[in-house]
Design an enzyme around this catalytic site. Sequence first.
Site, PDB file in Angstrom:
ATOM      1  CG  ASP A   1      -1.756   1.211   1.356  1.00 39.79           C
ATOM      2  OD1 ASP A   1      -2.386   1.565   0.355  1.00 39.79           O
ATOM      3  OD2 ASP A   1      -1.790   1.809   2.446  1.00 39.79           O
TER       4      ASP A   1
ATOM      5  CE  LYS B   1      -7.913  26.010   2.975  1.00 38.46           C
ATOM      6  NZ  LYS B   1      -8.752  26.493   4.053  1.00 38.46           N
TER       7      LYS B   1
END
Length: 932
Positions: free
Chosen positions: A414, A544
């Site tokens: 992973d 943002k």
Amino acid sequence: KKMTENNDEAPPRRTSAAEERASAEIIPRVTEMKHNEQEYINNKKKGKKKEKKGLSSTITEHHLTIEELVNHKESGELDYTESNIDVENPKNSRGLSNERAKEKLEQYGLNALKPPPTTPAIVKFFLQFTGFFSLLLEIGGALCFVAFFVSLGRSISNSTPLELDNLYLGVVLFAVVILTSIFTFQQEAKSDKVMEGFKKMTPDECTLIRDGKTTDVIPAKNIVVGDIIKIKSGNKIPADVLCLWASDLKVDNASLTGESEAQSREAQKTHDNPLETKNLMFFGTYATKGEAIGVVIRTGDDTVMGSIASLTSNVKNDDTPLHKEIHRFVIIISAIAIFLGVTFLIISLAMNYDAISTVIFVIGIIVANVPEGLLATVTVSLTLTQQRMAKKMVLVKNLESVETLGSTTTICSDKTGTLTQNRMTVAHLYYNDKIWKCATNPAETGNWDAENESFQALQRVATLCNTATFAAGSEDLPVSEKATNGDASESALIKFVQPVRDIMEFRSANQVQFTIPFNSHNKWQLHIHELEDAEDKRKLLAMKGAPERILKLCSKIKLGDRDVDMTDEWRDRINNAILSLGKLGERVLGFAHYFYDEGVLPDNFDGQDQKSLNLPREDLTFVGLMSMIDPPKEGVPEAVAKCKTAGIQVIMVTGDHKVTAHAIAKQVGIVEGLTREEVAAEKNIDPSSVQDDEYDAAVITGEDINKGIEEEEWDRILSKKSIVFARTSPQQKLQIVANCQKRGAIVAVTGDGVNDSPALKKGDIGISMKITGSDVSQKAADMILIDDNFASIVNGVEEGRLIFDNLKKSIAYTLSSNIPEIMPFICFILFGIPLPLGTLLILCVDLGTDMVPAISLAYEEPEADIMLRKPRDSKTDNLVTSRMIGFSYFQIGVIQALAGFYTYFVVMADNGFPPNLLMGLAPASFFAANSA
């Protein structure tokens, strides 16, 4: 719009080990259900008739509008006309009457799961006595008892002394079998206790609306279909629920689907598949944010979780390579023992030995051939290796998995938390038309300029337009290790700006007055702040969000101490910067600000009059970009390189996006060549025109797997030197591991999350992380990296190869005693030489004096080339080979037998029995010989 009071997220929650053990079984089931359900939907659209396979296929309520639901009536339990749902305002629904709820509860039962059938532990224990090795010794022990009772009868009838040797031998043989079975049972009895996990997923109490009244304390087991339920942040979902109304609701579906991020829920259907639509909530999941009103549509065993529980059975782990090798060894040695036993059974009967004596003789042959101390030797050797690996920060749960790691040919790893830090970190900045590098680990340094006005503007927006904070209790930790409250991206931002200026002091000096949180429609977040300069009465708008959205709202760009007009040329430059950072696999955020002149907004602006904000406005000033990535851990590139040197292929298998996965794989050295797409881009041709031998790397997505990959295509993919699988589901991870195993690979699977647990169980060896690993991944794994360092795997590989080498030495030593133990019986039966070594003495040698030297070989140091050679071939490089048997039996064994007989003849000669007198001197009865 103004933030509601219910937007506070629930505190971070760590699921229990029992819950996550259950989810290890649930996730692959649900993924398969999703696939089957989608297949059914696709076939239905194409007009094909096909039986529904999905466990969720009985759920159809999500297709109904609220108006349709209130008139929906089916025979039996699924009758919603009695729920008294208010179509206009579901919060005013009256719900079931108490009387009707009691009737339904009595008629259809409690909201609880029935435990699946299990094999009792006592049955599992007695099954250990049915192994081939055990049966061989059990038969021998039983025959010894038969011989004892025959000798007992003879002793009574002939008034001769009773010999107890056969009784002792039978007891010892059965003791060996019992001890072996106990050990095996302890190693193999790994009950997952799935139902305990299911039970703990059920909340004790919930809030229902019945008879128009809200009742806060209702045992969850008393819920019935048709109940109106209130759900808020922090609640567990007590049944399968159809959402009627929701306010900013998010649910954690990790226990059901393995999705790590909370999923939003609403009252409208968004997908035909009930497992994908947003208007359903499922039993056992967890509300992390917001609130909702819903109607219960399934309870107990009829829920999706209940359906899975009814199908869940104990998953049998595949045998480890070492287990297979030992089994093969037992078969070989047992076959030799039986062959010799039967051969000399025939010979002894032909030479007129009595039947009982002959049987006991055969037992002696078998006992001499079977190394009774082998299991103990292997166990002690593996335990010593386990202790050595613990010192190297590798915790071994399954002893046999020590050797499995040594024979590993492929590591399916992973990405998040295993190869990377599982911590979003600001990697690059963009301001003043330049990309600046940031430090992603303590070994790196950034090159940005804190004194530049553009940077300071970027820092201000990143600090103020941000709701993340540092968690209490982490004040003394380095900034990078501080725990945070907030999402991953905002946490990365505050960790970056904190060393420049304390965020809480900065926010206190610039008080926030109004906020608009990020949402999927706007894709930006907005804060209105006062300015810390008391003389400056302007208001700051800090924003943002997605860079393309931010850029569209900007008419200027900040360059140092001046603002310039946003021209098409500047937009192209910024878009190129966004594209460049995106190719690095980084998540990019755009930042902008705007100053409201004094008087435009009131001093204590609270958002009551949002018109004065003049939103959406397109005259903001673009201040820069920040890009974040989950960076690789220190030492991972070196560990990957060592794996390749040892002939081990490292494959990345992740649920992350293709670009991000490819970028990280390049950084850590998993990908070293070009992909088909990159070769095509270089040659300016279509990717389908690129030949297989022209590229060395393959990046495959879960979507590619869903489309169907033929066996030949799997062969082509898995033959590449560099392989990355991105956007994969847990079921696809299982498919990847299975295809590697199908092609003869010994697969080690590494991971730390719930999503990784099915693959951890499927692999030949599962390796989890101690610090960042979830309880479920640690439960499913065979090994745990105590320091979460992927590099520790290399140490484990070396120890695994060493134990295999040393076990071969121990077995070779153990087998070398077989010939000197068998030859006395052969000489006794063929030449009548008195038996110099009885069966009890053989057991004393095998279980006593031979074990210590055999175990001592586990301390052997590794050979110099142990990490330079390729992994062993399980088909040819066996634990026991014909060459070893020849060496142990016909070289060392013959030498030992000759030395033993030489000593025997010398001692007998010294006592007046020269060799020529020994021939034919043995008594006719084997009983007397064995006790002589």
